[in-house]
Design a protein around this motif. Structure first.
Motif, PDB file in Angstrom:
ATOM      1  N   LYS A 592       0.858  -1.181   0.000  1.00  0.00           N
ATOM      2  CA  LYS A 592       0.000   0.000   0.000  1.00  0.00           C
ATOM      3  C   LYS A 592       0.896   1.233   0.000  1.00  0.00           C
ATOM      4  CE  LYS A 592      -3.559   2.446   2.645  1.00  0.00           C
ATOM      5  NZ  LYS A 592      -4.385   2.461   3.873  1.00  0.00           N
ATOM      6  N   LEU A 593       0.654   2.129  -0.930  1.00  0.00           N
ATOM      7  CA  LEU A 593       1.506   3.302  -1.121  1.00  0.00           C
ATOM      8  C   LEU A 593       0.721   4.568  -0.805  1.00  0.00           C
ATOM      9  CD1 LEU A 593       4.219   4.470  -2.260  1.00  0.00           C
ATOM     10  CD2 LEU A 593       3.111   4.490  -4.495  1.00  0.00           C
ATOM     11  N   ARG A 615      -1.288   1.059  -9.080  1.00  0.00           N
ATOM     12  CA  ARG A 615      -2.696   1.398  -9.289  1.00  0.00           C
ATOM     13  C   ARG A 615      -3.098   2.468  -8.294  1.00  0.00           C
ATOM     14  NH1 ARG A 615      -2.784  -4.463  -9.335  1.00  0.00           N
ATOM     15  NH2 ARG A 615      -3.293  -4.417  -7.113  1.00  0.00           N
ATOM     16  N   ILE A 616      -3.838   3.463  -8.734  1.00  0.00           N
ATOM     17  CA  ILE A 616      -4.331   4.517  -7.853  1.00  0.00           C
ATOM     18  C   ILE A 616      -5.661   4.061  -7.255  1.00  0.00           C
ATOM     19  CG2 ILE A 616      -4.965   6.936  -7.643  1.00  0.00           C
ATOM     20  CD1 ILE A 616      -2.015   6.394  -8.372  1.00  0.00           C
ATOM     21  N   VAL A 617      -5.730   4.048  -5.941  1.00  0.00           N
ATOM     22  CA  VAL A 617      -6.939   3.615  -5.237  1.00  0.00           C
ATOM     23  C   VAL A 617      -7.816   4.796  -4.857  1.00  0.00           C
ATOM     24  CG1 VAL A 617      -7.811   2.415  -3.200  1.00  0.00           C
ATOM     25  CG2 VAL A 617      -5.776   1.556  -4.383  1.00  0.00           C
ATOM     26  N   GLY A 618      -7.182   5.901  -4.471  1.00  0.00           N
ATOM     27  CA  GLY A 618      -7.960   7.072  -4.078  1.00  0.00           C
ATOM     28  C   GLY A 618      -7.068   8.273  -3.823  1.00  0.00           C
ATOM     29  N   ILE A 630      -3.320   7.626  -2.666  1.00  0.00           N
ATOM     30  CA  ILE A 630      -3.292   6.278  -2.102  1.00  0.00           C
ATOM     31  C   ILE A 630      -3.303   5.278  -3.248  1.00  0.00           C
ATOM     32  CG2 ILE A 630      -4.440   4.616  -0.597  1.00  0.00           C
ATOM     33  CD1 ILE A 630      -5.720   7.007   0.820  1.00  0.00           C
ATOM     34  N   GLY A 631      -2.355   4.383  -3.258  1.00  0.00           N
ATOM     35  CA  GLY A 631      -2.258   3.421  -4.346  1.00  0.00           C
ATOM     36  C   GLY A 631      -1.693   2.096  -3.890  1.00  0.00           C
ATOM     37  N   PHE A 655       6.507   9.887   1.116  1.00  0.00           N
ATOM     38  CA  PHE A 655       5.709   8.696   0.879  1.00  0.00           C
ATOM     39  C   PHE A 655       6.035   7.621   1.905  1.00  0.00           C
ATOM     40  CE2 PHE A 655       9.572   7.269  -1.111  1.00  0.00           C
ATOM     41  CZ  PHE A 655       9.530   5.876  -1.036  1.00  0.00           C
ATOM     42  N   ALA A 656       5.099   6.700   2.033  1.00  0.00           N
ATOM     43  CA  ALA A 656       5.293   5.531   2.893  1.00  0.00           C
ATOM     44  C   ALA A 656       4.704   4.330   2.167  1.00  0.00           C
ATOM     45  CB  ALA A 656       4.618   5.730   4.241  1.00  0.00           C
ATOM     46  N   MET A 657       5.345   3.175   2.334  1.00  0.00           N
ATOM     47  CA  MET A 657       4.865   1.968   1.674  1.00  0.00           C
ATOM     48  C   MET A 657       4.927   0.810   2.650  1.00  0.00           C
ATOM     49  SD  MET A 657       5.985   0.430  -2.020  1.00  0.00           S
ATOM     50  CE  MET A 657       5.039  -0.878  -2.822  1.00  0.00           C
ATOM     51  N   THR A 658       3.820   0.104   2.796  1.00  0.00           N
ATOM     52  CA  THR A 658       3.749  -1.037   3.699  1.00  0.00           C
ATOM     53  C   THR A 658       3.215  -2.253   2.956  1.00  0.00           C
ATOM     54  OG1 THR A 658       1.539  -0.325   4.415  1.00  0.00           O
ATOM     55  CG2 THR A 658       3.411   0.367   5.766  1.00  0.00           C
ATOM     56  N   PHE A 659       3.691  -3.424   3.367  1.00  0.00           N
ATOM     57  CA  PHE A 659       3.281  -4.648   2.699  1.00  0.00           C
ATOM     58  C   PHE A 659       1.776  -4.863   2.844  1.00  0.00           C
ATOM     59  CE2 PHE A 659       2.216  -9.174   3.020  1.00  0.00           C
ATOM     60  CZ  PHE A 659       2.588  -9.597   1.754  1.00  0.00           C
TER      61      PHE A 659
END
Length: 680
Positions: A592-593, A615-618, A630-631, A655-659
């Motif tokens: 999740k980005l 992919r852009i989620v919102g 949010i992607g 930015f932050a990215m989590t599994f």
């Protein structure tokens, strides 16, 4: 240096964009007030604040440095912080230790991202803020343009108090708006001069008077009645406004020559609050609350750690309450261990000077504390000082020693370096068999590698880390695994029928539905063990397998030749035979980005995410004309995402990215990964 009380101590930190002139300003201030004998030069490596070999090599600040100024009336601990984004962790420590922040801006470069971010972080931390606009000796510098940009961003809080008087685009003098006098400057020398302020300069004084009037109803009445303010009224009003955050004074000068630095420095030092009014928040019982330490009880927090294989660990701290002396014993709020402060010292750039004690609000250091890290609180009572948030690591690289057999030596050195920098993470990834170093950027990583060689004598190579792929199946198959071996005497015999099918589980799900004792129960554990050992290496590229259910439903055995080992082998043969029939596929980790960026850069950010199979989620609008994107994106494409974001947005995006989960790799890419793995 004489002993000062808490209300006579001021801790002032310099922040701003890389290259804005913070370190040279620090030298100029130290020179102007007699702490050093000359202003150093960044390019020559002669500044007192950039004393580390890494800083001299790069001609840029890498670490936070501290140097005291004795002004007789009070003491100023001047804190110089790095401006480059890769070393933002050091700036966090300086922010925690200071009572006031000075954002340094180049009159040539103007209002940059680093200046904007420095202001926002200082305000979030509740610190009073002032601005210094420097490098005004450049032909492209424009003081008034910078002030206009500041006013456009922050409104009425921007309050010029020292401005340059310009003639033929050359600064000839500086106008102290508080005293309403102009001075020609030659280093430390100030000579009052007759002047005729320009329209721009008059506008600055109007801004200051409006800001002064806004701090008090009585002054507001005088302002509207057209009555002049006395110098004392102006100073008191400015101090009140600075402490409350309603006023951010603006001063200026030329760092390299010292032009107007004594005047600007005195104004900054006078207007900034002392350590006695600095608020400290402490976390106790899971809640943040005002300082809970007794006024007479010694307490401190560590805002910086220096790890050196020869000198040992050096902990920079700020005293919160009481007085700290040599041999003081305090309890670490994080570990619960008691720590003894063997020798308390004052920090003077690269040097330390032993002192009898340091009172609340002062800054010092101590050597060879035990398990004490940056951010730790040492006190008599329970509670931990709340530090500003450190930026999370955004770039990860695999670490390999250049010389065989130095893995442990490299790991020990990196762990020592990580003790002093909370923005460094060093972990071993069992899935890929790699040690991974994470930091804030390429320069940050480069400094770690350089220090590892210089201080710990080990050379390493950084490479793109391997991706922890997985394998799974999409279909069901029933297969036989039969193992028979006869070599004289007792033989080996195991025979199983197993159904493999997809399921929603990270680990192998094993069941048995044997009827009539076709396989004795005492061999069930051996069958399961054989399967669990098999799923460790998949059939496509050798990656661990997930999402598999194996059901033992039939088989046969020999009363003499069957054993646990033979049934374990039979199960592994069934795995090798059956899984290829179940449409095995390769999986990759998706995360999740969350990216925060200015509105005007939204298109470029989204384009970069899409380019990486994201992919852009919102999207969510945020204050300050910013957007949160949010992607979801595959980790395989994100190794250099931080570098790309910094390039695209000029450092304005975070930015932050989590599994999140595993997803199937596209066919074309899967085959490439399989081929590469086979080659390896």
């Amino acid at each position: 240096m004489k002993q000062y009380a808490t209300n006579q101590i001021k801790n002032i930190a310099l922040f701003g964009h890389g290259g804005s002139g913070k370190t040279t300003l620090a030298d100029a201030l130290l020179f102007s007030f007699g702490a050093i004998e000359r202003i150093g030069c960044i390019e020559d490596g002669t500044t007192v604040m950039d004393f580390d070999p890494e800083e001299k090599k790069r001609a840029a600040s890498v670490y936070t440095a501290v140097y005291p100024i004795d002004l007789q009336d009070y003491k100023v601990n001047l804190i110089d912080t790095p401006g480059q984004f890769d070393f933002a962790g050091e700036a966090v420590g300086g922010l925690a230790a200071c009572d006031g922040a000075v954002v340094v801006i180049s009159g040539k470069s103007g209002l940059t991202v680093g200046a904007l971010q420095s202001f926002e972080r200082a305000r979030e931390a509740g610190k009073p803020v002032a601005f210094f606009i420097g490098k005004l000796n450049s032909s492209h510098a424009h003081f008034y343009r910078v002030v206009s940009a500041l006013t456009a961003h922050y409104g009425a809080v921007v309050c010029p108090v020292i401005v340059p008087l310009v003639e033929n685009e050359t600064v000839t003098a500086y106008w102290n708006l508080i005293e309403n006098k102009a001075y020609k400057c030659e280093g430390k020398q100030l000579k009052e001069t007759v002047f005729e302020p320009t329209t721009e300069a008059k506008g600055m004084r109007d801004l200051m008077l409006e800001a002064v009037a806004s701090t008090d109803e009585g002054l507001m009445e005088k302002y509207f009645d057209g009555q002049p303010f006395s110098e004392e009224e102006i100073v008191m009003a400015l101090k009140k406004g600075v402490q409350s955050g309603d006023i951010c004074p603006v001063v200026c000068g030329v760092q390299a020559t010292g032009d107007a630095i004594p005047m600007s420095g005195r104004v900054l030092f006078d207007l900034m609050p002392d350590a006695s009014v600095c608020k400290v928040t402490v976390e106790k019982d899971g809640e943040a609350q005002p300082c809970v330490f007794g006024a007479d009880e010694p307490s401190l927090f560590v805002f910086k750690t220096v790890a050196d294989p020869f000198v040992g660990k050096l902990s920079y701290f700020k005293v919160v309450t009481g007085a700290v002396k040599s041999d003081t014993r305090l309890k670490n709020a994080r570990t619960g261990n008691e720590e003894r402060l063997s020798k308390v010292m004052m920090i003077c750039g690269h040097a330390q000077q032993e002192v009898t004690e340091l009172v609340a609000g002062d800054i010092g250091c101590v050597a060879k504390l035990g398990d004490v890290k940056t951010g730790d609180t040492l006190s008599v009572k329970e509670g931990a000082v709340v530090m500003p948030a450190y930026p999370a690591p955004s770039l990860s690289m695999a670490v390999y020693p250049k010389n065989k057999g130095e893995d442990e030596k490299a790991a020990a050195g990196i762990n020592r370096i990580a003790e002093e920098d909370p923005t460094i993470s060093f972990t071993y990834r069992k899935e890929t068999g790699e040690s991974v170093l994470s930091g804030l950027g390429e320069q940050h990583m480069d400094v770690v590698v350089s220090r590892l060689k210089a201080k710990f004598g080990v050379e390493v190579v950084l490479t793109k880390p391997k991706v922890a792929y997985r394998e799974t199946i999409r279909k069901t198959a029933k297969v036989q695994g039969r193992y028979k071996k006869q070599s004289g005497g007792h033989g080996q015999f195991g025979d199983v029928w197993i159904q493999f099918e997809p399921c929603d589980s990270e680990e192998l799900v094993f069941e048995e539905k044997v009827v009539g004792g076709a396989v004795p129960k005492n061999f069930f554990p051996a069958v399961e063990k054989g399967l669990r050992e098999s799923v460790v290496r998949g059939v496509l590229a050798g990656y661990p397998m997930v999402g598999i259910k194996a059901t033992l439903y039939d088989g046969s055995y020999h009363p003499v030749d069957s054993s646990e080992a033979s049934f374990k082998t039979a199960a592994s043969l069934a795995f090798k035979e059956g899984v290829p029939q179940c449409a095995p596929v390769l999986l990759e980790p998706f995360g999740k980005l969350c990216v925060t960026a200015p509105d005007e850069m939204l298109g470029d950010v989204i384009g970069e995410i899409n380019k990486r199979r994201g992919r852009i989620v919102g999207m969510n609008p945020l204050p300050g004309k910013r957007q949160e994107v949010i992607g979801e994106a595959p980790f395989a494409e994100m190794a250099d995402f931080s570098t790309a974001m910094r390039s695209i947005t000029g450092g304005t995006a975070v930015f932050a990215m989590t599994f999140e989960r595993y997803e199937e790799v596209p066919d074309a890419m899967a085959q490439k990964i399989i081929d590469e793995q086979k080659t390896e």
